[in-house]
Enzyme design. Structure first.
Site, PDB file in Angstrom:
ATOM      1  N   CYS A  44       0.872  -1.171   0.000  1.00 10.21           N
ATOM      2  CA  CYS A  44       0.000   0.000   0.000  1.00 10.21           C
ATOM      3  C   CYS A  44       0.909   1.220   0.000  1.00 10.21           C
ATOM      4  O   CYS A  44       1.638   1.459   0.972  1.00 10.21           O
ATOM      5  CB  CYS A  44      -0.880  -0.026   1.251  1.00 10.21           C
ATOM      6  SG  CYS A  44      -1.936   1.406   1.454  1.00 10.21           S
ATOM      7  N   CYS A  52      -0.711   3.558  -6.688  1.00 12.65           N
ATOM      8  CA  CYS A  52      -1.649   2.974  -5.729  1.00 12.65           C
ATOM      9  C   CYS A  52      -1.927   1.566  -6.232  1.00 12.65           C
ATOM     10  O   CYS A  52      -2.235   1.382  -7.416  1.00 12.65           O
ATOM     11  CB  CYS A  52      -2.937   3.793  -5.689  1.00 12.65           C
ATOM     12  SG  CYS A  52      -4.266   2.970  -4.769  1.00 12.65           S
TER      13      CYS A  52
HETATM   14  N1  DGL Z   1      -3.950   0.520  -2.161  1.00 19.09           N
HETATM   15  C1  DGL Z   1      -3.495   1.632  -1.444  1.00 19.09           C
HETATM   16  C2  DGL Z   1      -2.260   2.288  -2.066  1.00 19.09           C
HETATM   17  O1  DGL Z   1      -1.482   1.631  -2.706  1.00 19.09           O
HETATM   18  C3  DGL Z   1      -4.448   2.661  -0.911  1.00 19.09           C
HETATM   19  C4  DGL Z   1      -5.898   2.616  -1.189  1.00 19.09           C
HETATM   20  C5  DGL Z   1      -6.752   3.370  -0.164  1.00 19.09           C
HETATM   21  O2  DGL Z   1      -7.002   4.575  -0.329  1.00 19.09           O
HETATM   22  O3  DGL Z   1      -7.161   2.710   0.780  1.00 19.09           O
HETATM   23  O4  DGL Z   1      -2.042   3.445  -1.854  1.00 19.09           O
END
Ligand code: DGL
Length: 251
Positions: free
Chosen positions: A69, A177
């Site tokens: 993430c 993301c």
């Molecule tokens: N999947 C996450 C990232 O790579 C974040 C997504 C969210 O906003 O929860 O930043």
């Protein structure tokens, strides 16, 4: 060895899907903090607290923790490494791949990652600030969490957001993301002359390096999936996500 992969939701499955293919000797735990997703519109303090809780939960079961993430990495990686001794690998937008590009770079990510000091320092350090456009696309996280990958609303949202930055000569699109991997076909259709990159290969390389340093590890009978801290046995729920990711990986 047990590799625990953590994301706010289903985005980090893009990393899990490739890691499972490349690290066949490892067992995996996937932690989707669905109860608290999305992270990208929360404050840094909230994201940090949630990330600490997740690592605290995963730590006894794993040999290495991967923060799949970008948002949690941006907000919390230093605190996590300070607080816990287990090896922790983070994920950052792969902007360095833009150093060999003649054209401009577009980084799309969550609002927290775009505003975060970490990305802006990385761009400065890599001498890329002048040729990089930054665009938050928070709604894509919601779409992905709801398994809405290519509806007219998704396509309209992506087209409108990209049109509004009024950028020229973009040759590299950086998916900052992990949730955005589900929408590669829409990005490719809108920006046909643009290379699309993510941080997956780089992160897997780092996991391999770290695993080589570890001597003994844990193991599991089967790969586990947790939704926040509740164990789920129904792995079928994620199959549509993984098939979609397999399709998108070919682009
Ligand atoms: N999947 C996450 C990232 O790579 C974040 C997504 C969210 O906003 O929860 O930043």
């Amino acid at each position: 060895m047990v590799v625990a992969i953590f994301d706010s939701g289903f985005g980090g499955l893009s990393l899990l899907n490739e890691a499972k293919k490349e690290l066949k000797e490892c067992d995996f735990i996937y932690f989707a903090d669905n109860d608290n997703a999305p992270y990208g519109i929360k404050s840094i303090d909230e994201i940090r607290a949630l990330s600490i809780d997740a690592v605290e939960f995963l730590r006894p079961m794993a040999d290495i923790i991967v923060i799949a993430c970008n948002t949690a990495t941006s907000a919390a990686i230093s605190d996590l490494r300070q607080k816990f001794s287990i090896p922790i690998i983070g994920m950052e937008p792969a902007v360095k791949l833009g150093q060999s590009e003649d054209g401009n770079i577009l980084v799309i990510a969550t609002p927290a990652t775009i505003k975060g000091a970490k990305l802006n320092e990385l761009l400065k350090r890599s001498n890329l600030s002048d040729k990089t456009y930054l665009l938050p696309m928070p709604k894509l996280v919601e779409f992905a969490q709801n398994m809405e990958f290519d509806s007219p609303s998704v396509k309209r949202y992506i087209a409108e957001q990209i049109a509004q930055i009024n950028a020229t000569n973009i040759s590299l699109l950086v998916l900052g993301c992990t949730h955005f991997n589900y929408f590669k076909d829409s990005f490719a259709a809108l920006m046909p002359n643009c290379k699309i990159v993510d941080g997956i290969n780089g992160t897997i390389k780092q996991i391999k390096r770290k695993l080589d340093e570890l001597e003994n590890g844990k193991n599991l009978d089967k790969n586990l999936i947790y939704y926040s801290s509740k164990k789920q046995k129904d792995i079928n729920l994620i199959t549509p996500f993984l098939s979609r990711l397999d399709e998108m990986r070919k682009i």
